[in-house]
Design an enzyme around this catalytic site. Structure first.
Site, PDB file in Angstrom:
ATOM      1  NE  ARG A  99      -8.650  -4.065   7.789  1.00 20.27           N
ATOM      2  CZ  ARG A  99      -8.003  -3.299   8.643  1.00 20.27           C
ATOM      3  NH1 ARG A  99      -8.631  -2.856   9.720  1.00 20.27           N
ATOM      4  NH2 ARG A  99      -6.759  -2.965   8.455  1.00 20.27           N
ATOM      5  CB  SER A 153       2.723  -2.505   8.202  1.00 22.69           C
ATOM      6  OG  SER A 153       1.320  -2.610   8.153  1.00 22.69           O
ATOM      7  CG  ASP A 174      -0.088   1.251   1.824  1.00 20.70           C
ATOM      8  OD1 ASP A 174       0.903   1.489   1.112  1.00 20.70           O
ATOM      9  OD2 ASP A 174      -0.149   0.305   2.642  1.00 20.70           O
ATOM     10  CG  ASP A 184      -6.587  -6.449   6.704  1.00 17.18           C
ATOM     11  OD1 ASP A 184      -7.288  -7.197   7.410  1.00 17.18           O
ATOM     12  OD2 ASP A 184      -5.597  -5.829   7.141  1.00 17.18           O
TER      13      ASP A 184
HETATM   14  N1  ARG Z   1      -2.129 -10.567  10.354  1.00 18.00           N
HETATM   15  C1  ARG Z   1      -3.266  -9.822  10.847  1.00 18.00           C
HETATM   16  C2  ARG Z   1      -4.505 -10.228  10.138  1.00 18.00           C
HETATM   17  O1  ARG Z   1      -4.445 -10.783   9.085  1.00 18.00           O
HETATM   18  C3  ARG Z   1      -3.071  -8.343  10.806  1.00 18.00           C
HETATM   19  C4  ARG Z   1      -3.016  -7.713   9.438  1.00 18.00           C
HETATM   20  C5  ARG Z   1      -2.670  -6.255   9.410  1.00 18.00           C
HETATM   21  N2  ARG Z   1      -1.386  -6.064   9.995  1.00 18.00           N
HETATM   22  C6  ARG Z   1      -0.670  -4.923   9.959  1.00 18.00           C
HETATM   23  N3  ARG Z   1       0.407  -4.929  10.638  1.00 18.00           N
HETATM   24  N4  ARG Z   1      -1.041  -3.901   9.293  1.00 18.00           N
HETATM   25  O2  ARG Z   1      -5.580  -9.985  10.639  1.00 18.00           O
END
Ligand code: ARG
Length: 395
Positions: free
Chosen positions: A96, A177, A16, A125
């Site tokens: 984040r 992912s 990405d 995110d």
């Molecule tokens: N669901 C989790 C969150 O919102 C993780 C998001 C990222 N997940 C990933 N497999 N890249 O914090």
């Protein structure tokens, strides 16, 4: 030639963000500075640098933020006992705001007007990073390429890079992912999108399968000072070392896996697999110690606020007044949370099997059923009478 405007891109070197790096130059005519935060996930600085340069980045900045991450983000969440929807210890969510903070800092130092990220338009995110940036970075503009263009599948993304002769993802074509840092791993996509399908063993990277974990349980001692873990088996460890050590120990015993259908901010329910060996073990041990030293009222009141705190972390509201006020409350509750906890790790489970503290409120002479009993049971009848009085039926 007029100088180009600059953008700082939060860059992992994955598919990405590699596409974003090309797109920002091509479509927006910007000079791109990549910024990579080391939060203790899989990390190859050399490879990231090489890729960024080969893809036309003006500059490639990497910061080791592991210590700040654990001290200022994960440990406050531990004091708060923050767990989202009973299954997510918030590893991704805690990382984040820290990334947002440093994006803003790098943009200021480099004189960039824009920051950018490779988050998709349907995840959490994007919210966490952009709310963080807008709270901390006055006037900075965010560009989210993945919300603007048409590339949908990972295959299309690979094509896009191939056409331009740019380096694309490092070989291993995983259908998942994965986001990983010291506080845990989050895994989604591929077969996991069917919530009925059991996750295949291959999705896990931090935990052994409980079935294949050691046949013998292991008991370890974790020491806390004012709610913060400071030692394992009596040996003092720095925050980062302690978490790394626990990830290895508890991970080997298969501790900390969860499979959750969770509620995203944008209204979607999504299925995510988590593995967080250190975070899970610490949360269980910390709670065991709190139960020994805190008063009943603090324990009960804190529980409700833990939930609120977890929702705020999940929702990207880290740099906000209520979050700060809650931290102050939790810090106050942690003054007596000093002592040691024994936990037993065994085939996926982590259980408190002992706790001790100079601040203990456990009084053996009140609790015991043996000869040393000092509890005045004659008072119990009066207590019961008055406790139930408001609800007594008229005769
Ligand atoms: N669901 C989790 C969150 O919102 C993780 C998001 C990222 N997940 C990933 N497999 N890249 O914090």
């Amino acid at each position: 030639m007029a100088r180009k405007d600059k953008v700082v891109l939060a860059y992992s070197g994955g598919l990405d963000t590699s596409c974003c790096l090309a797109w920002l130059q091509e479509e927006r005519g910007l000079d791109v500075i990549t910024f990579t935060a080391d939060l203790g996930g899989e990390f190859k600085p050399g490879e990231i640098q090489r890729k960024a340069r080969a893809s036309g980045a003006l500059k490639c900045i990497i910061r080791d933020l592991k210590d700040e991450f654990i001290r200022d983000f994960c440990f406050p969440a531990l004091k708060a006992q923050a767990v989202y929807e009973s299954g997510y210890t918030l590893g991704t969510a805690l990382g984040r705001p820290l990334i947002a903070k440093h994006l803003v800092d790098v943009a200021r130092r480099e004189g960039a007007q824009f920051v950018s990220h490779g988050c998709t338009g349907k995840g959490n995110d994007q919210v966490r990073i952009e709310v963080g940036v807008s709270t901390l970075g006055r006037g900075l503009q965010v560009i989210a390429p993945l919300r603007e263009w048409d590339l949908k599948t990972r295959e299309e993304e690979r094509e896009y890079l191939k056409e331009r002769g740019l380096p694309f993802s490092s070989g291993r074509k995983t259908p998942y992912s994965i986001d990983r840092n010291l506080w845990g791993g989050s895994i989604e996509c591929g077969a996991l999108e069917n919530p009925w399908v059991e996750p295949p063993e291959e999705v896990y990277g931090l935990t052994k399968s409980p079935a294949g974990a050691p046949q013998k349980p292991q008991v370890i001692r974790i020491g806390f000072r004012k709610g913060v873990p400071v030692s394992i088996n009596g040996r003092a460890l720095s925050p980062v070392h302690l978490v790394k050590r626990l990830n290895a120990l508890a991970g080997m015993h298969g501790v900390g896996r969860s499979d959750l259908v969770e509620d995203r901010l944008v209204g979607i329910k999504s299925r995510e697999i988590y593995e967080a060996p250190a975070a899970t073990t610490l949360l269980i041990a910390h709670r065991g110690l709190e139960n020994l030293v805190l008063t009943r009222e603090v324990i009960h009141y804190k529980e409700a606020l833990s939930n609120q705190y977890a929702q705020m972390v999940y929702g990207g509201l880290w740099f906000t007044p209520l979050k700060r006020a809650l931290d102050a409350f939790f810090d106050e509750t942690q003054k007596d949370v000093t002592g040691e906890v024994k936990v037993k790790l065994f085939k996926g489970s982590c259980q408190v099997v002992g706790r001790r503290s100079a601040q203990s409120r456990y009084r053996w002479e009140w609790a015991t059923y043996s000869a040393g009993d000092r509890f005045d049971r004659t008072q119990a009848a009066g207590f019961i009478k008055l406790w139930g009085l408001p609800y007594e039926r008229a005769k």
